[in-house]
Design a protein around this motif. Sequence first.
Motif, short mmCIF file in Angstrom:
data_model
loop_
_atom_site.label_atom_id
_atom_site.label_comp_id
_atom_site.label_asym_id
_atom_site.label_seq_id
_atom_site.Cartn_x
_atom_site.Cartn_y
_atom_site.Cartn_z
N ALA A 88 0.83 -1.19 0.00
CA ALA A 88 0.00 0.00 0.00
C ALA A 88 0.88 1.25 0.00
CB ALA A 88 -0.91 0.02 1.22
N ILE A 89 0.31 2.32 -0.55
CA ILE A 89 0.96 3.64 -0.55
C ILE A 89 -0.03 4.58 0.12
CG2 ILE A 89 1.89 5.51 -1.95
CD1 ILE A 89 2.29 3.37 -4.19
N GLU A 90 0.44 5.29 1.15
CA GLU A 90 -0.45 6.17 1.91
C GLU A 90 0.17 7.55 2.06
OE1 GLU A 90 -0.91 4.28 5.67
OE2 GLU A 90 -1.96 2.56 4.84
N ARG A 91 -0.68 8.55 2.02
CA ARG A 91 -0.26 9.92 2.31
C ARG A 91 -0.97 10.34 3.58
NH1 ARG A 91 -0.17 15.17 -1.55
NH2 ARG A 91 0.42 16.65 0.06
N ASN A 92 -0.21 10.83 4.54
CA ASN A 92 -0.76 11.29 5.81
C ASN A 92 -0.47 12.78 5.95
OD1 ASN A 92 -1.61 8.68 6.68
ND2 ASN A 92 0.54 8.22 7.08
N ASP A 93 -1.53 13.59 5.98
CA ASP A 93 -1.40 15.03 6.13
C ASP A 93 -1.77 15.44 7.54
OD1 ASP A 93 -0.68 15.40 3.47
OD2 ASP A 93 -2.74 15.66 2.81
N SER A 94 -1.07 16.43 8.05
CA SER A 94 -1.34 16.98 9.38
C SER A 94 -1.72 18.44 9.22
CB SER A 94 -0.10 16.83 10.25
OG SER A 94 -0.30 17.39 11.50
N TYR A 95 -2.81 18.83 9.88
CA TYR A 95 -3.33 20.19 9.76
C TYR A 95 -3.34 20.88 11.11
CZ TYR A 95 -5.14 18.99 5.14
OH TYR A 95 -5.27 18.62 3.83
N ASP A 96 -3.12 22.20 11.10
CA ASP A 96 -3.36 23.06 12.23
C ASP A 96 -4.73 23.69 12.01
OD1 ASP A 96 -1.08 22.76 13.78
OD2 ASP A 96 0.01 24.30 12.67
N ILE A 97 -5.57 23.63 13.02
CA ILE A 97 -6.89 24.25 12.91
C ILE A 97 -6.89 25.49 13.80
CG2 ILE A 97 -9.35 23.93 13.31
CD1 ILE A 97 -8.93 20.98 12.67
#
Length: 72
Positions: free
Chosen positions: A61-70
């Motif tokens: 599998a290939i995964e992209r994990n994004d992290s956001y500041d709210i």
Amino acid sequence: MANAFLKSSRLRLVFDHGVDEMNNPILKSKTFTNIRRDSSADELYAAAQAIGSLAANEIWAIERNDSYDIDE
């Protein structure tokens, strides 16, 4: 109104390492940090395929994990 700001992106590759004695898949992953936040899915896929071609095991599998500041 709250806003989400993309803080960082990570690329995670999951490799197939065969099966165990109970016939369950053995999966191991490698995470790459400091991925360009504006990278497209095509660019990440091409990079994953290039890295996978150097690996001894097949990519599961290939995964992209994004992290956001709210913030407000």
